[in-house]
Enzyme design. Structure first.
Site, PDB file in Angstrom:
ATOM      1  N   LYS A  35       0.860  -1.199   0.000  1.00 56.35           N
ATOM      2  CA  LYS A  35       0.000   0.000   0.000  1.00 56.35           C
ATOM      3  C   LYS A  35       0.892   1.244   0.000  1.00 56.35           C
ATOM      4  CE  LYS A  35      -0.583  -0.346   5.002  1.00 56.35           C
ATOM      5  NZ  LYS A  35      -0.899   0.707   5.943  1.00 56.35           N
ATOM      6  N   TYR A 253      17.136  30.105   7.613  1.00 57.57           N
ATOM      7  CA  TYR A 253      15.984  30.892   8.057  1.00 57.57           C
ATOM      8  C   TYR A 253      15.869  30.923   9.588  1.00 57.57           C
ATOM      9  CZ  TYR A 253      14.095  30.996   3.312  1.00 57.57           C
ATOM     10  OH  TYR A 253      13.910  31.224   1.973  1.00 57.57           O
TER      11      TYR A 253
END
Ligand SMILES: Cc1ncc(COP(=O)(O)O)c(C=O)c1O
Length: 362
Positions: A35, A253
């Site tokens: 899956k 950042y």
């Protein structure tokens, strides 16, 4: 020249891990769980490494079609069963076995016209409380299915909620065993954690997912290496710039990392848009030229910074392994990186971004 980032899927490692899981439950057959596009590996890419499985278990009809298109003629199981009545036509056409976990799915089967009866896996909710019939309603569901011309064989299944942890499988196992005691049919119970950590007496079909993809289901209690599982996905890139910091300089950042001494920093071409978790803080392990070092500052969309201070040979073009196996053979477990981000190996492998090119290695 494309960005130097690359994910590599190791078919030999998939084959090894599958064999390892089979060896844990010798009399059982093995569903390879594919899956979520084979836990992010890509069904088509993983297929060669997993074709020694006895069957493939997945969720989407589209995934089932892809497995059939690869030439697989053996069993395929839909782990959540059907979602609407017309799915049953595809089950008939592609010869899919399907889980039945609720009354609505039985109602849909009851109106399905088929010349070839279906094999179903009747799911018990033995404590997970996601899918399945509660123990007091399980036998009635079995009796109803058993009387239907649309159904031939009924297998019995449940799913453990705590096979990887302290609670274990004892109470769910006891409920399942007592309710199904005299019911005929094959049993399927164990995911990776149950297969590795517990002796499950009633297992005709095991259902390992994460262990096949080289990640320990109970990390950090055990690592993949402790379970003799091999890394199946490597995410690697290169250093595309270097910076020299003096004390007080910051990186990235928010100036989330500030140097307290002179440092050399490498900028690696990998960021959260590639599937590397933005939540990994400074200090997350990373390999540069196969040598362990750490990330620095915030992960940005396309880049992250790594500490090269102790790696004077490393610089522009050096190999950076975010997880998996470096060219030197050194391995950084995906579970370690996941842990830094407060998540699991499952999430990292499934989140590998579309834009990352993928190679398959045998
Ligand atoms: C019903 C079922 N069986 C087996 C698995 C495989 O579990 P794991 O990847 O932990 O081995 C899953 C995964 O969530 C599942 O939902």
């Amino acid at each position: 020249m494309p960005r130097p980032i690359l994910a590599t899927i190791d078919t030999t490692a998939l084959r090894h891990n599958l064999a390892r899981m089979r060896a844990c439950a010798q009399d059982a057959r093995v569903w390879a769980i594919v899956k979520a596009n084979a836990y992010g590996h890509g069904i088509e890419r993983a297929y060669e490494g997993l074709r020694a499985a006895d069957g493939f278990a997945l969720l989407d009809l589209d995934e089932a079609e892809r497995v059939r298109r690869l030439g697989w003629r053996g069993p395929i199981l839909l782990l959540e069963g059907i979602f609407e009545v017309r799915d049953l036509e595809l089950c008939s056409r592609l010869d899919l076995w399907h889980t039945v976990h609720c009354d609505e799915q039985i109602d849909m089967l009851a109106v399905h016209k088929t010349s070839a009866p279906h094999r179903v896996f009747l799911k018990m909710n033995s404590g997970m409380n996601r899918l399945g019939f509660t123990p007091d309603r399980y036998r009635a569901a079995w009796t109803r299915l058993n009387a239907m011309p649309q159904v031939d064989e009924i297998s019995l299944m449940t799913h453990f909620s705590d096979a990887d942890g302290e609670r274990g499988i004892g109470s769910q196992m006891a409920v399942f065993a007592s309710v199904t005691r005299d019911l005929p049919g094959e049993r399927s119970l164990s995911n990776s954690a149950a297969t590795l950590r517990h002796q499950v007496p009633l297992s005709d079909w095991i259902r390992p997912g994460i262990a096949v993809y080289g990640s320990a289901p109970d990390f950090p209690l055990h690592s993949a290496a402790d379970w003799a599982l091999w890394s199946t996905m490597t995410l690697a890139t290169r250093i595309i710039a270097t910076q020299h910091l003096v004390p007080g300089d910051s990186v990235g950042y928010g100036s989330a990392f500030v140097a307290d001494s002179a440092m050399r920093v490498g900028i690696a071409a990998c960021g959260y848009a590639d599937g590397y978790p933005r939540l990994c803080p400074s200090g997350t392990p990373v390999l540069v030229n196969g040598v362990r070092t750490r990330t620095l500052g915030r992960v940005s969309m396309d880049m992250l910074a790594v500490d090269l201070t102790a790696l004077p040979e490393a610089g522009f073009g050096s190999e950076v392994t975010l997880w998996g196996r470096a060219a030197s053979g050194a391995v950084l477990g995906i579970d370690e990186v996941a842990r830094s981000a407060g998540t699991l190996g499952y999430e990292l492998m499934c989140a590998l971004a579309q834009r990352v090119p993928v190679a398959v290695q045998d």
